[in-house]
Design a protein around this motif. Structure first.
Motif: not given
Length: 297
Positions: A215, A213, A200, A217, A198, A196
């Motif tokens: 993400r 932003d 931002r 996974e 992320r 995972y």
């Protein structure tokens, strides 16, 4: 519907409640340090139960995520948390290691030193089926920077990793966040069971700003998902670009908001507030309508 006061909070939709009276608290126990007993990597787990505070100590009995009596001590720099878990069914998913099946029966503990610059600690546990497990972490905070690293093998709730990194920076005009979690042993050679990440970035100036932003996974089931959002806002207006494909235009005030997308979608929300009562109503292009009533007494 939601009802709340200085001591009571009830949400009939999410079936959550919280009651506080002096040092006593029952229901949803929000923002507790000992959440990391059940999620030592990301430190986020919803806890429900009963807690009694006395000076620097707190005694609690959890019923979610698993029945657990426990104790927490918060000193000036020293943190200590203990919990004895009763047996639980675990997660009913085929491709999971035992360490990923959540709260097994056993004893959990967390000890940490948290200073103004440096933090260091470990979550440890002994479980009937798994034996001894631990996760070690360290962090540095300086001039707006907050860097944390966690590594270990430990059964928990939510996403369970073996390695987790987070880097954050906050200032008057700029916020940056980067996180990366790496899962346990691979199912096949050169593939992780779960990963995972992320990223931002927020640029702020006066009433406006820009938010980037994204993400990604990769799940243990082999599913890969990715999302990115670019948001440009000023005062009550916002333009959002989703996955470099769809644009949304929105306008928001205290009592009214509307969002229209280039994919022909739209959402309309209206709120009415009078004294202690607030009524919210929304409907969308998906033919969905919701009503929310909040009363403060």
């Amino acid at each position: 519907m939601t009802f709340y006061s200085d001591n009571l909070y009830v949400n009939t939709y999410s079936k959550e409640f919280n009651y506080k009276y002096r040092g006593f608290e029952a229901g949803l126990l929000d923002k507790r340090y000992y959440e990391r007993l059940y999620s030592p990597f990301a430190g986020k787990t919803d806890l429900s139960g009963v807690a009694i505070k006395h000076k620097r100590s707190e005694f609690y009995l959890l019923y979610d995520p698993v029945v657990s009596p426990g104790y927490f001590y918060s000193g000036e720099h020293l943190k200590l948390a203990l919990a004895a878990n009763k047996s639980s069914d675990g997660k009913n998913v085929f491709l999971l290691s035992n360490d990923q099946r959540g709260a097994g029966e056993g004893i959990r503990a967390d000890i940490a030193y948290e200073g103004s610059l440096l933090s260091i600690g470990s979550t440890i546990g002994f479980f009937n089926e798994l034996g001894f497990r631990y996760a070690f972490r360290g962090g540095i905070r300086k001039n707006g920077f907050d860097v944390n690293y966690v590594r270990g093998v430990f059964p928990g709730e939510g996403r369970v990793y073996e390695e987790y990194v987070s880097v954050a920076y906050k200032s008057k005009y700029l916020d940056v966040l980067y996180t990366l979690g790496r899962g346990s042993e691979p199912i096949k050679v050169a593939t992780w069971r779960e990963r995972y990440s992320r990223e931002r970035i927020i640029l702020k100036y006066s009433k406006g700003g820009l938010v980037l932003d994204q993400r990604g996974e990769f799940r243990k089931t082999g599913k890969l998902s990715f999302s990115s959002t670019i948001s440009l806002y000023y005062s009550k207006w916002m333009i959002i670009c989703k996955n470099l494909d769809v644009f949304y235009f929105s306008y928001r005030t205290k009592y009214f908001s509307i969002r229209i997308g280039t994919d022909s979608s739209w959402v309309f929300k209206l709120s009415i507030e009078r004294k202690s009562l607030r009524f919210s109503f929304s409907f969308s292009s998906k033919n969905e309508a919701t009503c929310y009533l909040t009363y403060r007494f």
